[in-house]
Design a protein around this motif. Structure first.
Motif, PDB file in Angstrom:
ATOM      1  N   LYS A  65       0.821  -1.212   0.000  1.00 23.92           N
ATOM      2  CA  LYS A  65       0.000   0.000   0.000  1.00 23.92           C
ATOM      3  C   LYS A  65       0.855   1.262   0.000  1.00 23.92           C
ATOM      4  CE  LYS A  65      -3.725  -2.206   2.655  1.00 23.92           C
ATOM      5  NZ  LYS A  65      -4.507  -2.162   3.916  1.00 23.92           N
ATOM      6  N   HIS A  66       2.000   1.184   0.646  1.00 25.05           N
ATOM      7  CA  HIS A  66       2.861   2.362   0.753  1.00 25.05           C
ATOM      8  C   HIS A  66       3.384   2.804  -0.612  1.00 25.05           C
ATOM      9  CE1 HIS A  66       3.872   0.899   5.113  1.00 25.05           C
ATOM     10  NE2 HIS A  66       2.602   1.204   4.947  1.00 25.05           N
ATOM     11  N   PHE A  67       3.627   1.818  -1.501  1.00 25.88           N
ATOM     12  CA  PHE A  67       4.137   2.154  -2.832  1.00 25.88           C
ATOM     13  C   PHE A  67       3.211   3.152  -3.518  1.00 25.88           C
ATOM     14  CE2 PHE A  67       5.712  -2.531  -3.243  1.00 25.88           C
ATOM     15  CZ  PHE A  67       6.612  -2.311  -2.214  1.00 25.88           C
ATOM     16  N   TYR A  68       1.940   2.843  -3.454  1.00 25.52           N
ATOM     17  CA  TYR A  68       0.975   3.602  -4.244  1.00 25.52           C
ATOM     18  C   TYR A  68       0.497   4.862  -3.536  1.00 25.52           C
ATOM     19  CZ  TYR A  68       1.399  -0.683  -6.753  1.00 25.52           C
ATOM     20  OH  TYR A  68       1.930  -1.753  -7.427  1.00 25.52           O
ATOM     21  N   LEU A  69       0.619   4.890  -2.227  1.00 20.54           N
ATOM     22  CA  LEU A  69       0.342   6.136  -1.515  1.00 20.54           C
ATOM     23  C   LEU A  69       1.393   7.176  -1.877  1.00 20.54           C
ATOM     24  CD1 LEU A  69      -1.134   7.855   0.552  1.00 20.54           C
ATOM     25  CD2 LEU A  69       0.240   6.772   2.349  1.00 20.54           C
ATOM     26  N   LEU A  70       2.664   6.771  -1.821  1.00 25.17           N
ATOM     27  CA  LEU A  70       3.747   7.674  -2.207  1.00 25.17           C
ATOM     28  C   LEU A  70       3.640   8.051  -3.678  1.00 25.17           C
ATOM     29  CD1 LEU A  70       6.449   9.105  -1.658  1.00 25.17           C
ATOM     30  CD2 LEU A  70       7.604   6.936  -2.171  1.00 25.17           C
ATOM     31  N   ALA A  71       3.388   7.047  -4.525  1.00 23.83           N
ATOM     32  CA  ALA A  71       3.291   7.299  -5.966  1.00 23.83           C
ATOM     33  C   ALA A  71       2.138   8.238  -6.295  1.00 23.83           C
ATOM     34  CB  ALA A  71       3.122   5.977  -6.713  1.00 23.83           C
ATOM     35  N   LEU A  72       1.027   8.089  -5.589  1.00 22.51           N
ATOM     36  CA  LEU A  72      -0.137   8.935  -5.843  1.00 22.51           C
ATOM     37  C   LEU A  72       0.196  10.405  -5.596  1.00 22.51           C
ATOM     38  CD1 LEU A  72      -3.167   8.927  -6.573  1.00 22.51           C
ATOM     39  CD2 LEU A  72      -3.648   8.766  -4.128  1.00 22.51           C
ATOM     40  N   LEU A  73       0.909  10.670  -4.529  1.00 23.98           N
ATOM     41  CA  LEU A  73       1.290  12.049  -4.207  1.00 23.98           C
ATOM     42  C   LEU A  73       2.238  12.616  -5.264  1.00 23.98           C
ATOM     43  CD1 LEU A  73       1.891  11.638  -0.360  1.00 23.98           C
ATOM     44  CD2 LEU A  73      -0.112  12.633  -1.495  1.00 23.98           C
ATOM     45  N   ILE A  74       3.203  11.799  -5.676  1.00 27.55           N
ATOM     46  CA  ILE A  74       4.195  12.267  -6.649  1.00 27.55           C
ATOM     47  C   ILE A  74       3.570  12.474  -8.021  1.00 27.55           C
ATOM     48  CG2 ILE A  74       6.254  11.558  -7.932  1.00 27.55           C
ATOM     49  CD1 ILE A  74       7.266  10.334  -5.316  1.00 27.55           C
TER      50      ILE A  74
END
Length: 256
Positions: A65-74
């Motif tokens: 989940k962390h991958f896509y939370l960070l990716a979503l922000l970027i």
């Protein structure tokens, strides 16, 4: 120095070498290497030496989940930037250009058009949004399912690096410009090849989501598109189920 080239070259080389070794001579490899590469239902189940275990740090697989939370922000910010530059025709912020100088090197020229860059960012943003939704609201992660810390760190780096790789050699984001390169989005410049690629992406995008839902429902009822995952899954089924057809092929029908 272009760190994007170094990062992706290292990741690609590592995956090819480790994946090939595991596919061909897994039973001869130290458990340490197998445990680094395989996780989930493919995870190594044997013993690992005390010395090696100190270097095998694992985290919950749900940390995907962390991958896509960070990716979503970027990607939200990258999407804002390309819209700001290519639709509203402003220049990219100076601090971001300087940041790209550090990450992607000096003397960069645009190798693609603003239109293609914008399409790539839009599609990748859609992918990240859907994967964020899938991992947070659809996927069911096993309570005891874990992955190696190295895989987790690679996942954190992958999507941000992809975003930077798209824009670091795109119009208005390079240190040098070419008079022949379009710097604004032009819908008329979209080719049939671009349209085909977009449609193919949407088809795969939707089917990946559908597959995620199917797998999640199977897990709830107690019952990747990547070659390596296909092969590992195939071999796992052969090893686990005695009645699994021995002549069934994993990748290419009737061949392999």
């Amino acid at each position: 120095m272009n760190f994007m080239v170094l990062i992706f070259s290292f990741l690609t080389t590592t995956i090819i070498i480790l994946g090939s070794l595991i596919n061909v001579i897994e039973n001869k490899l130290p458990p340490f290497f197998i445990k680094i590469f395989k996780y989930g239902k493919f995870a190594y189940e044997g013993e690992v030496s005390k010395i090696a275990s100190k270097f095998v740090v694992e985290v919950p697989k749900s940390w995907f989940k962390h991958f896509y939370l960070l990716a979503l922000l970027i990607y939200a910010y990258i999407f804002y930037l390309v819209t700001y530059c290519y639709i509203y025709k402003y220049d990219a912020p100076g601090w971001f250009i300087n940041f790209l100088r550090v990450i992607c090197g000096e003397n960069r020229i645009p190798y693609t058009s603003a239109t293609k860059t914008y399409i790539a960012v839009v599609l990748m943003t859609l992918q990240v949004i859907r994967r964020f939704y899938d991992t947070h609201f659809v996927s069911v992660f096993g309570k005891n399912s874990r992955m190696n810390l190295s895989q987790y760190l690679i996942g954190l780096v992958h999507y941000p690096a992809c975003a930077l790789a798209i824009v670091c050699e795109a119009p208005k984001f390079t240190t040098e410009s070419l008079s022949t390169t379009s710097t604004t989005f032009d819908i008329a410049s979209i080719t049939y090849v671009n349209i085909f690629a977009i449609l193919l992406f949407i088809w795969a995008w939707w089917h990946q989501h559908t597959t995620t839902k199917i797998l999640a429902n199977l897990r709830r009822n107690k019952k990747s598109n990547q070659i390596e995952t296909i092969l590992l899954s195939h071999w796992w089924y052969q090893k686990t189920f005695d009645k699994f057809p021995k002549n069934r092929k994993a990748l290419i029908p009737f061949m392999y």
